[in-house]
Design an enzyme around this catalytic site. Structure first.
Site, short mmCIF file in Angstrom:
data_model
loop_
_atom_site.label_atom_id
_atom_site.label_comp_id
_atom_site.label_asym_id
_atom_site.label_seq_id
_atom_site.Cartn_x
_atom_site.Cartn_y
_atom_site.Cartn_z
N TYR A 40 56.66 -17.64 -5.90
CA TYR A 40 55.28 -17.19 -6.16
C TYR A 40 54.36 -17.59 -5.01
CZ TYR A 40 56.20 -15.11 -10.62
OH TYR A 40 56.67 -14.25 -11.59
N HIS A 100 49.62 -8.56 -17.20
CA HIS A 100 50.73 -9.42 -16.77
C HIS A 100 50.25 -10.75 -16.19
CE1 HIS A 100 53.93 -5.98 -16.44
NE2 HIS A 100 53.68 -6.34 -17.67
N THR A 137 52.62 3.43 -11.18
CA THR A 137 53.60 2.68 -11.98
C THR A 137 54.81 3.55 -12.26
OG1 THR A 137 54.00 1.37 -13.98
CG2 THR A 137 52.51 3.24 -14.23
N SER A 138 56.00 2.92 -12.21
CA SER A 138 57.23 3.67 -12.47
C SER A 138 57.41 3.92 -13.97
CB SER A 138 58.44 2.89 -11.95
OG SER A 138 58.53 1.65 -12.64
N GLU A 183 56.06 9.80 -6.59
CA GLU A 183 57.23 10.54 -7.09
C GLU A 183 57.15 10.67 -8.61
OE1 GLU A 183 60.24 6.74 -7.04
OE2 GLU A 183 59.82 7.76 -5.13
#
Ligand code: OAD
Length: 245
Positions: free
Chosen positions: A66, A118, A189-190, A216
């Site tokens: 981190y 998160h 975001t995927s 994509e």
């Protein structure tokens, strides 16, 4: 932008906007994403670095990872995508930005209404008393590890790891705003982690229009009314222009 005239006029009527962002929004700031080419999870194993078990086994290894990421983020700057989201906040009477990113760049850019689902890489949390505090030292003074500012026990990064639950209050606030919003913009975001897909479905089921911005096709694409294909740093400023006109 190749939006149909009908979609354009529906978008122009929207007064409430929720934005949901992922790592792609910070990619143009030079911060690696997780799953694409050069993604962090291509280089590192999440089970070694981003689980409670990994931290119990070797807190110093996790903190070092981190700390490396904190150095990268400290040297990075918000990009035009972050700035465009600040501009959109000023244009909509009701606005909320929900981010999976822990880098703090949305706040640094100036976004006010922000939910970091998160957590935040600049915060630490006590492993004993759960006190959350700013851990702004960078680099950390290894081998000394961050200690709770209240009770002095070992602290951990204030982030959500694999196998951990989300903060229920934060998700409740996200759900509340998504169930009322007219427009949801999902960006970078995927959707490989289930939360963004769940939240997008929820907004859509309650009648929100859904726009996506990604390089994509993603797990979000089939849920979107329209997907912009391209870098967020180009698409989002165009979107600001569209809402200003
Ligand atoms: P991913 O790395 O899974 O996905 C990043 C997405 O951003 C991909 O769909 C890319 O196509 C897109 N992308 C990349 N560059 C872009 C650009 N310049 N403009 C627009 N889109 C771009 O990242 P997330 O979906 O954020 O959690 O990952 C979700 C969570 O999984 C992360 O928060 C992290 C990770 O494991 C934890 O560490 C707990």
């Amino acid at each position: 932008m190749e939006l149909t005239a009908d979609l354009q006029s529906r978008l122009k009527r929207c007064r409430s906007l929720v934005v949901l962002t992922g790592a792609g929004v910070s990619a143009e700031s030079g911060i690696p994403t997780f799953r694409g080419a050069g993604g962090l999870w291509k280089q590192y194993r999440p089970q070694d670095l981003a689980t409670p078990e990994a931290f119990s086994r070797s807190p110093e290894v996790v903190w070092e990872w981190y700390d490396m990421r904190r150095s990268l983020i400290a040297a990075a700057r918000p990009n035009p995508a972050h700035q465009a989201l600040v501009d959109l906040e000023a244009l909509f009477p009701s606005f909320l930005l929900i981010t999976q990113n822990i880098d703090g760049l949305h706040r640094r850019a100036g976004t006010q209404a922000l939910l970091e689902i998160h957590g935040n890489i600049w915060k630490a949390r006590c492993t004993v008393c759960a006190h959350v505090f700013d851990e702004l030292r960078n680099p950390l003074p290894f081998p000394e590890l961050p200690r709770c500012s209240l009770c002095g026990q070992l602290a951990r990064p204030h982030v959500v790891w694999f196998g951990e639950s989300y903060d229920a209050q934060i998700i409740e606030r996200a759900e509340d705003s998504l169930s009322h919003c007219e427009l949801l913009l999902v960006c970078g975001t995927s959707g490989m982690v289930s939360m963004p897909v769940f939240l997008t479905r929820m907004a859509r089921d309650r009648g929100a229009l859904v726009l996506e911005c990604n390089l994509e096709t993603s797990e979000i694409s089939s849920l979107a009314d329209f997907s912009f294909s391209g870098p967020a740093g180009e698409t989002l400023p165009q979107l600001v222009q569209f809402f200003r006109e």
